[in-house]
Design a protein around this motif. Sequence first.
Motif, PDB file in Angstrom:
ATOM      1  N   ASP A  13      -2.627   8.290  -3.129  1.00  0.00           N
ATOM      2  CA  ASP A  13      -2.993   6.940  -2.697  1.00  0.00           C
ATOM      3  C   ASP A  13      -4.119   6.952  -1.667  1.00  0.00           C
ATOM      4  O   ASP A  13      -4.762   5.918  -1.443  1.00  0.00           O
ATOM      5  N   CYS A  14      -4.352   8.092  -1.055  1.00  0.00           N
ATOM      6  CA  CYS A  14      -5.478   8.207  -0.125  1.00  0.00           C
ATOM      7  C   CYS A  14      -6.815   8.135  -0.851  1.00  0.00           C
ATOM      8  O   CYS A  14      -7.866   7.980  -0.210  1.00  0.00           O
ATOM      9  N   THR A  64      -9.653   2.367   1.055  1.00  0.00           N
ATOM     10  CA  THR A  64      -8.940   3.586   1.415  1.00  0.00           C
ATOM     11  C   THR A  64      -9.728   4.819   1.001  1.00  0.00           C
ATOM     12  O   THR A  64      -9.897   5.763   1.792  1.00  0.00           O
ATOM     13  N   LEU A 115       0.840  -1.194   0.000  1.00  0.00           N
ATOM     14  CA  LEU A 115       0.000   0.000   0.000  1.00  0.00           C
ATOM     15  C   LEU A 115       0.875   1.243   0.000  1.00  0.00           C
ATOM     16  O   LEU A 115       1.629   1.491   0.938  1.00  0.00           O
ATOM     17  N   LYS A 116       0.797   2.014  -1.075  1.00  0.00           N
ATOM     18  CA  LYS A 116       1.571   3.243  -1.155  1.00  0.00           C
ATOM     19  C   LYS A 116       0.981   4.298  -0.233  1.00  0.00           C
ATOM     20  O   LYS A 116      -0.191   4.244   0.110  1.00  0.00           O
ATOM     21  N   ARG A 173      -7.360   5.967  -3.518  1.00  0.00           N
ATOM     22  CA  ARG A 173      -7.461   4.711  -4.253  1.00  0.00           C
ATOM     23  C   ARG A 173      -8.481   3.806  -3.571  1.00  0.00           C
ATOM     24  O   ARG A 173      -8.514   3.695  -2.348  1.00  0.00           O
ATOM     25  N   THR A 215      -1.187   5.214   5.749  1.00  0.00           N
ATOM     26  CA  THR A 215      -1.797   6.432   5.203  1.00  0.00           C
ATOM     27  C   THR A 215      -2.507   7.247   6.275  1.00  0.00           C
ATOM     28  O   THR A 215      -3.150   8.247   5.960  1.00  0.00           O
TER      29      THR A 215
END
Length: 543
Positions: A269-270, A277, A263-264, A272, A410
Amino acid sequence: MALFYMHGVPIGYVAILLALVASMGGFIFGYDTGQISDILLMNDFRLRFATCGTPGDVATCEFSTVRAGLIVSLLSIGTLVGALCGAPTADYLGRRYAMVVECGLFIIGVVIQVTATGVWQQFAVGRFVSGLAVGALSAAVPIYQAETAPYRIRGTLTATYQLFITFGILVAYCISIAARSVSGAGSWRIVVGIGIVWPCLLAFGILFMPESPRWLALRGRYAEARRSLARAHGIPKDQEDTEPFIVSEVDAIKANLEFEKDLKAGWIDCFRPANKTLYRTLLGMSLQSLQQLTGANYFFYYGATIFTSVGIEDSFITQIILGAVNFVCTFGGLYVMQRFGRRVPLIVGGVWQSMWLFVFAAAGTAKVPQENPNIGKLMIVSACMFIFGYAMTWAPGVWILIGETFATRTRAKQGALSTASNWLWNFLLAFFTPFIVSAIEFRYGFVFAACNLAGAIFVYFFLYESSNLTLEAVDQMYNDPSCKPWTSGTWVPPGYESRYDFKARVVENGNGTEEGKVEKVLGNGKTGSQTGVEEKVEHVVSE
């Protein structure tokens, strides 16, 4: 030594201290919020920064709607920017040192304000700079508290942030009423200048508290993570490596991080959809927006002006009454959020607040408050009853949820985005409220009443119940396709009978000699696995 036990989980005195010390960030927020309403009415402040029909005659000095809105709301613009900057700062420096830096920035803002002599723009810029610090702290503090507090009392300890916000507001009101009799610029400079004390207390005190164990684990510093957890749970240093409870919790954190390793953690990425997420980002942003749309800051920012308009002779006293109700009722909020979870208080609170705002607006619309003292009194009672409900539900509840809803990698950025949404609406309401009130007067209350009702409905359909679960288990719950928000209150990891029996234990993998794997037990009973660590961690029932 443990201070006490909660459902079998040891709680150390450090857990209480870290919550109280970190909550000074909330006190700073509350103090800055509470002071401006009364400062706008102080004679010297009006003479210096308002537009006066006759120079030197305070009776002819009035703030234009735009000027008053900017002075009040530039703090919120600063907090919006600060919240977004606070995430990378907290990720890079760690939660504690980020707070120290932010306290220094707040002090700079205070200095800019107190040195203003006749240019209102300088005072407004000072509030903007202080707002940068307040916004960053509002992102860092709830996350730090949630990541460090023992999960059995996480709700109570994280809610102390809101308690200190209300305490800061009340202290600001009390200092303002004491300082208004001071002649000259001292009246408002005392109120603003005392604000330097609070960040000094936070910056000094937080250095003696443990760092977030999840932040430490994210950087591979597992020994320090164990020490942090041991301090919070009251486990002696010589037992932290052998205490089963500490070892299993660190291993659970490690397992969750291993599961999240693909998970990036960038800003994009928040948003995705993977691992829900995006859902949780939008959920956090919506909850923080709805907290502002309850209308609480309508009273905190413009309360003195509001009650002057309903015929109250000493609006400063009324502000203190509101602040006292807000502060005292927040103690009830600590109990409510711990005893009844998150969903039920927010739903009930939304309905309650909507009802009393409707009364407030209807009373102010039906008759002219200045000509009907009883109407003015009814409006004050309605405002107090609204604050009563807000302080026990939406005020602490949303800050708790921001700390415990997101995945570890995240969490800081999602928390920052959510908090930024709060500050965006804070700014919009602070700036546009004078315009709206001048157009529709007390009918403004009907708008907030509708928003509170909408908030209750939103919570029912979208918010998952996260009380009495570790942060890692909350992540599992959101990823369980069989769990729905309205059934989430009874969700536990497969094999568990109740949340009060919940804890993790390490189970040996296979023959115990080969490279292990991490199994993430999902709510539907299926597992996903990734290789590369030495233990197999699963959540099992503990009777």
